[in-house]
Design an enzyme around this catalytic site. Structure first.
Site, short mmCIF file in Angstrom:
data_model
loop_
_atom_site.label_atom_id
_atom_site.label_comp_id
_atom_site.label_asym_id
_atom_site.label_seq_id
_atom_site.Cartn_x
_atom_site.Cartn_y
_atom_site.Cartn_z
CG ASP A 9 -22.73 4.28 -15.39
OD1 ASP A 9 -21.88 5.03 -15.71
OD2 ASP A 9 -22.22 3.05 -15.25
CB ILE A 10 -21.81 9.79 -17.46
CG1 ILE A 10 -21.53 10.89 -18.78
CG2 ILE A 10 -20.22 9.30 -16.17
CD1 ILE A 10 -21.88 11.91 -17.65
CG ASN A 23 -11.02 15.39 -5.71
OD1 ASN A 23 -10.18 15.71 -6.28
ND2 ASN A 23 -11.50 13.91 -5.48
N GLY A 31 -18.63 8.63 -5.84
CA GLY A 31 -19.07 9.12 -7.59
C GLY A 31 -19.23 8.70 -8.63
CB VAL A 32 -19.63 10.57 -11.80
CG1 VAL A 32 -20.00 11.94 -11.53
CG2 VAL A 32 -20.07 10.42 -12.84
CG ASP A 33 -13.82 11.46 -9.78
OD1 ASP A 33 -12.76 11.84 -11.14
OD2 ASP A 33 -13.28 12.18 -8.58
CB SER A 116 -21.75 20.56 -7.20
OG SER A 116 -20.94 21.10 -7.26
N GLY A 118 -23.96 15.38 -6.20
CA GLY A 118 -23.95 14.65 -5.47
C GLY A 118 -23.27 14.75 -3.41
CE1 TYR A 120 -16.22 17.36 -3.61
CE2 TYR A 120 -16.52 19.51 -5.13
CZ TYR A 120 -16.18 18.73 -4.22
OH TYR A 120 -14.52 18.40 -4.48
N1 AR6 Z 1 -23.29 8.40 -14.88
C1 AR6 Z 1 -24.17 9.13 -14.21
N2 AR6 Z 1 -23.79 10.12 -12.90
C2 AR6 Z 1 -23.42 9.91 -11.75
C3 AR6 Z 1 -22.86 8.33 -11.76
C4 AR6 Z 1 -22.78 7.78 -12.85
N3 AR6 Z 1 -21.95 6.45 -13.13
N4 AR6 Z 1 -22.32 8.05 -10.77
C5 AR6 Z 1 -22.58 9.37 -9.55
N5 AR6 Z 1 -23.66 9.88 -10.80
P1 AR6 Z 1 -20.80 13.01 -7.05
P2 AR6 Z 1 -19.84 16.65 -6.40
C6 AR6 Z 1 -23.65 10.97 -10.45
O1 AR6 Z 1 -20.76 13.02 -6.35
O2 AR6 Z 1 -21.09 16.31 -6.37
C7 AR6 Z 1 -16.01 12.94 -5.70
O3 AR6 Z 1 -15.98 11.91 -4.93
C8 AR6 Z 1 -24.62 11.27 -8.67
O4 AR6 Z 1 -25.87 10.78 -8.96
O5 AR6 Z 1 -20.11 12.10 -7.98
O6 AR6 Z 1 -19.57 16.63 -7.99
C9 AR6 Z 1 -15.14 13.89 -6.57
O7 AR6 Z 1 -13.95 13.24 -6.41
C10 AR6 Z 1 -25.08 12.90 -9.13
O8 AR6 Z 1 -26.28 13.49 -8.78
O9 AR6 Z 1 -20.02 14.58 -7.62
C11 AR6 Z 1 -14.92 14.86 -5.47
O10 AR6 Z 1 -14.40 14.48 -4.63
C12 AR6 Z 1 -23.95 13.65 -9.64
O11 AR6 Z 1 -23.32 12.35 -10.39
C13 AR6 Z 1 -17.08 14.77 -5.04
O12 AR6 Z 1 -17.46 13.60 -5.36
C14 AR6 Z 1 -22.57 14.51 -9.28
O13 AR6 Z 1 -22.79 13.31 -8.25
C15 AR6 Z 1 -17.40 15.29 -6.32
O14 AR6 Z 1 -18.90 15.63 -5.82
#
Ligand code: AR6
Length: 318
Positions: A9-10, A23, A31-33, A116, A118, A120
């Protein structure tokens, strides 16, 4: 190690900066955000409000509040629309801009999620390939340790064909052939120049240490030191230790990293490893995977590390 890939987990990673897949509003999301904002606390949102958003492909930096790092670099990845809408270039820009800012803020250790990949919708294997290739390109010119943090197992569905080939190599071919070939190999290693060299050369080469052999091979290949240690995924400080200490004994992943960087054929790679006191064993999955790549002359250390990661093995380099 210049590039590491870890499953974690980052928000738990201790480093100078973590990257956030944000975003355009920079006001948080899922997600990670979402995980980063939750772990950092409301101070992060307050600071983000003052940034006026961020364009896709660009990046902005803030403090990290309750997170165990100093900074959060927020970047906005492209939404995947099938690949024909400049997605790749935008994703490349995310990494370039984030790394440029990390460098401006003198960060020595930075962690990235797969931007991107997840919500996206960017295909995970492609997202990972771009991450590895952009980070490696940056590290050719810069000293930094960068960790790619993979959260879910699916993110590693890289080159399924490659993984299947390795599995097959481990399961079927390897054990039968290995012992026969290894006994021949061992003979070669014991007497490396037996046919062409006189006794003095043979004795001379036995005396050569790991460090001396490494430096000789770097010269023979016409590489610079930096080209070699970067390709080996090894940092400059460790390389200078090896260079300045002829008796230095590297770890096994380090020694193998150099064999890969030098693109040594299997017999020479074995020879170099022996100088550090190591061999490739048929009973170690790690060794079998490394041997698979050397035998197939696939010397991209990041590709090898992806495969090692897939099989839950330690990675090459420092
Ligand atoms: N630690 C590491 N990686 C993670 C974690 C974590 N805690 N949680 C998720 N991931 P995403 P995007 C991975 O959806 O596709 C948000 O709502 C996840 O498995 O977080 O760039 C923003 O506000 C995936 O492989 O980001 C934007 O609206 C990767 O992180 C939108 O999502 C990215 O997934 C951005 O979408």
């Amino acid at each position: 190690m210049p590039i590491q890939i870890v499953r974690n987990d980052i928000t738990k990673i201790k480093c100078d900066a973590i990257d956030n897949a944000a975003n355009n509003s920079l006001l948080g999301g899922g997600g990670v955000d979402g995980a980063i904002h939750r772990a950092a606390g409301l101070g992060l949102l307050e600071e983000c409000r003052k940034l006026g958003g961020c364009k896709t492909g660009e990046a902005k930096i803030t403090g990290a509040y309750k997170l165990p790092c100093k900074y959060v670099i927020h970047t906005v990845g492209p939404v995947w629309h099938g690949g024909g809408f400049g997605e790749e270039q935008l994703l490349i820009s995310c990494y370039r801009n984030s790394l440029r800012i990390a460098k401006e803020y003198k960060c020595e250790t930075v962690a990235f999620p797969l931007i991107s990949a997840g919500v996206y919708g960017y295909p995970k294997d492609e997202a990972l390939r771009i991450a590895v290739s952009e980070i490696s390109r940056f590290l050719l010119e810069n000293e930094m340790t960068v960790t790619i943090v993979v959260y879910d197992k699916q993110s590693f569905q890289v080159s399924k064909k490659l993984i299947a080939d390795i599995r097959e190599y481990i399961d079927e071919r390897y054990i039968d052939e290995h012992f026969i070939e290894r006994s021949n190999l061992y003979f070669d290693v014991q007497f490396p120049k037996q046919k062409t060299a006189d006794l003095r050369d043979v004795v001379g080469s036995i005396d050569e240490s790991f460090s001396e052999m490494l430096l000789r091979k770097i010269d023979e290949k016409g590489m610079t030191d930096a080209q070699c240690y970067k390709k080996a995924n090894i940092d400059r400080k460790l390389f200078s230790k090896i260079r300045n200490n002829p008796g230095y004994k590297p770890s096994k992943p380090t020694a193998i990293g150099f064999a890969i960087a030098l693109e040594l054929p299997l017999d020479e790679a074995t020879d170099l490893l022996l100088k550090a006191g190591y061999a490739l064993s048929p009973s170690s999955k790690f060794d079998v995977i490394v041997e698979y790549f050397i035998r197939n002359q696939r010397y991209d250390i990041f590709e090898i590390n992806e495969a090692l990661f897939e099989f839950d093995q330690p990675l090459l380099g420092v």
